[in-house]
Design a protein around this motif. Structure first.
Motif, PDB file in Angstrom:
ATOM      1  N   UNK A 127       0.788  -1.227   0.000  1.00  0.00           N
ATOM      2  CA  UNK A 127       0.000   0.000   0.000  1.00  0.00           C
ATOM      3  C   UNK A 127       0.818   1.273   0.000  1.00  0.00           C
ATOM      4  N   UNK A 128       2.099   1.167  -0.300  1.00  0.00           N
ATOM      5  CA  UNK A 128       2.980   2.331  -0.319  1.00  0.00           C
ATOM      6  C   UNK A 128       3.177   2.778  -1.763  1.00  0.00           C
ATOM      7  N   UNK A 129       2.865   4.035  -2.025  1.00  0.00           N
ATOM      8  CA  UNK A 129       3.012   4.603  -3.362  1.00  0.00           C
ATOM      9  C   UNK A 129       4.470   4.982  -3.582  1.00  0.00           C
ATOM     10  N   UNK A 130       5.045   4.525  -4.681  1.00  0.00           N
ATOM     11  CA  UNK A 130       6.422   4.870  -5.042  1.00  0.00           C
ATOM     12  C   UNK A 130       6.363   5.963  -6.097  1.00  0.00           C
ATOM     13  N   UNK A 131       6.953   7.094  -5.790  1.00  0.00           N
ATOM     14  CA  UNK A 131       7.010   8.211  -6.735  1.00  0.00           C
ATOM     15  C   UNK A 131       8.367   8.203  -7.434  1.00  0.00           C
ATOM     16  N   UNK A 132       8.334   8.278  -8.753  1.00  0.00           N
ATOM     17  CA  UNK A 132       9.564   8.322  -9.545  1.00  0.00           C
ATOM     18  C   UNK A 132       9.533   9.576 -10.411  1.00  0.00           C
ATOM     19  N   UNK A 133      10.121  10.644  -9.875  1.00  0.00           N
ATOM     20  CA  UNK A 133      10.134  11.935 -10.569  1.00  0.00           C
ATOM     21  C   UNK A 133       8.719  12.356 -10.930  1.00  0.00           C
ATOM     22  N   UNK A 159       3.057  16.377  -3.018  1.00  0.00           N
ATOM     23  CA  UNK A 159       4.162  15.510  -2.625  1.00  0.00           C
ATOM     24  C   UNK A 159       4.983  15.232  -3.878  1.00  0.00           C
ATOM     25  N   UNK A 160       6.245  15.639  -3.857  1.00  0.00           N
ATOM     26  CA  UNK A 160       7.137  15.548  -5.013  1.00  0.00           C
ATOM     27  C   UNK A 160       8.180  14.471  -4.725  1.00  0.00           C
ATOM     28  N   UNK A 161       8.203  13.417  -5.522  1.00  0.00           N
ATOM     29  CA  UNK A 161       9.195  12.362  -5.367  1.00  0.00           C
ATOM     30  C   UNK A 161      10.259  12.488  -6.433  1.00  0.00           C
ATOM     31  N   UNK A 162      11.472  12.826  -6.021  1.00  0.00           N
ATOM     32  CA  UNK A 162      12.581  12.986  -6.959  1.00  0.00           C
ATOM     33  C   UNK A 162      13.516  11.791  -6.807  1.00  0.00           C
ATOM     34  N   UNK A 163      13.838  11.148  -7.929  1.00  0.00           N
ATOM     35  CA  UNK A 163      14.681   9.957  -7.924  1.00  0.00           C
ATOM     36  C   UNK A 163      16.068  10.196  -7.356  1.00  0.00           C
ATOM     37  N   UNK A 164      16.758   9.118  -7.107  1.00  0.00           N
ATOM     38  CA  UNK A 164      18.072   9.130  -6.484  1.00  0.00           C
ATOM     39  C   UNK A 164      19.146   9.695  -7.422  1.00  0.00           C
ATOM     40  N   UNK A 210      10.093  16.719 -12.108  1.00  0.00           N
ATOM     41  CA  UNK A 210       9.389  16.546 -10.835  1.00  0.00           C
ATOM     42  C   UNK A 210       8.767  17.851 -10.362  1.00  0.00           C
ATOM     43  N   UNK A 211       9.547  18.930 -10.402  1.00  0.00           N
ATOM     44  CA  UNK A 211       9.026  20.220  -9.946  1.00  0.00           C
ATOM     45  C   UNK A 211       7.996  20.786 -10.916  1.00  0.00           C
ATOM     46  N   UNK A 212       8.152  20.520 -12.202  1.00  0.00           N
ATOM     47  CA  UNK A 212       7.147  20.938 -13.184  1.00  0.00           C
ATOM     48  C   UNK A 212       5.822  20.229 -12.907  1.00  0.00           C
ATOM     49  N   UNK A 213       5.881  18.938 -12.600  1.00  0.00           N
ATOM     50  CA  UNK A 213       4.665  18.187 -12.262  1.00  0.00           C
ATOM     51  C   UNK A 213       4.005  18.773 -11.022  1.00  0.00           C
ATOM     52  N   UNK A 230      -0.517  22.173  -8.274  1.00  0.00           N
ATOM     53  CA  UNK A 230      -0.734  23.140  -7.207  1.00  0.00           C
ATOM     54  C   UNK A 230      -0.464  22.540  -5.841  1.00  0.00           C
ATOM     55  N   UNK A 231      -0.664  23.338  -4.814  1.00  0.00           N
ATOM     56  CA  UNK A 231      -0.434  22.889  -3.448  1.00  0.00           C
ATOM     57  C   UNK A 231       0.948  23.268  -2.952  1.00  0.00           C
ATOM     58  N   UNK A 232       1.160  23.073  -1.679  1.00  0.00           N
ATOM     59  CA  UNK A 232       2.450  23.358  -1.056  1.00  0.00           C
ATOM     60  C   UNK A 232       3.377  22.183  -1.343  1.00  0.00           C
ATOM     61  N   UNK A 233       4.510  22.420  -2.012  1.00  0.00           N
ATOM     62  CA  UNK A 233       5.385  21.305  -2.390  1.00  0.00           C
ATOM     63  C   UNK A 233       6.226  20.791  -1.226  1.00  0.00           C
TER      64      UNK A 233
END
Length: 130
Positions: free
Chosen positions: A24-30, A40-45, A56-59, A64-67
């Motif tokens: 149930x854990x969402x993995x964000x990849x950029x 919630x912004x997930x930036x890869x390693x 990632x920041x463009x997405x 919208x929202x507080x990043x």
């Protein structure tokens, strides 16, 4: 939510991602997802060259929202724009904590011959140069 790290990418990224998704854990990849008032912004390693800060920041701007940035290690921090309220990194060395208006809590690595951790810091602008 989480992001994958260098060892995840080097061993079995598909298996790690599937196991996390099954739990149930969402993995964000950029990517960025909106959760209430937050983006919630997930930036890869960065170390394993899986980061794409611009995408990632463009997405995040698009939803919208507080990043709030999630990343594996703080290596990307110097490339982030000033004004991001929070960057969370799970794989840190030497206590890499930098607080707004205060700056780094530790400037030298006590267990690494007191080597300098940061060349400079401008906490008012949220900038740090490792």
């Amino acid at each position: 939510m989480t992001v994958l790290g260098n060892h995840d990418y080097w061993t079995a990224p598909r298996g790690v991602r599937e196991a996390l998704n099954k739990a149930g854990i969402v993995v964000l990849e950029n990517q960025a997802v909106r959760r209430g008032p937050l983006a919630i912004v997930g930036i890869g390693d960065r170390f394993s060259t899986h980061d794409d800060t611009v995408s990632s920041l463009t997405a995040a701007r698009g939803i919208g929202g507080v990043p709030i940035v999630l990343t594996h290690s703080p290596d990307i921090v110097p490339d982030l724009p000033a004004g991001l309220p929070l960057v969370l990194a799970g794989h840190t060395h030497c206590g890499q904590v930098v607080l707004p208006w205060i700056g780094p809590l530790l400037m030298r690595a006590p267990k690494d011959h007191w080597r300098q951790l940061y060349k400079g810091s401008n906490p008012a602008e949220g900038e740090m140069t490792p």
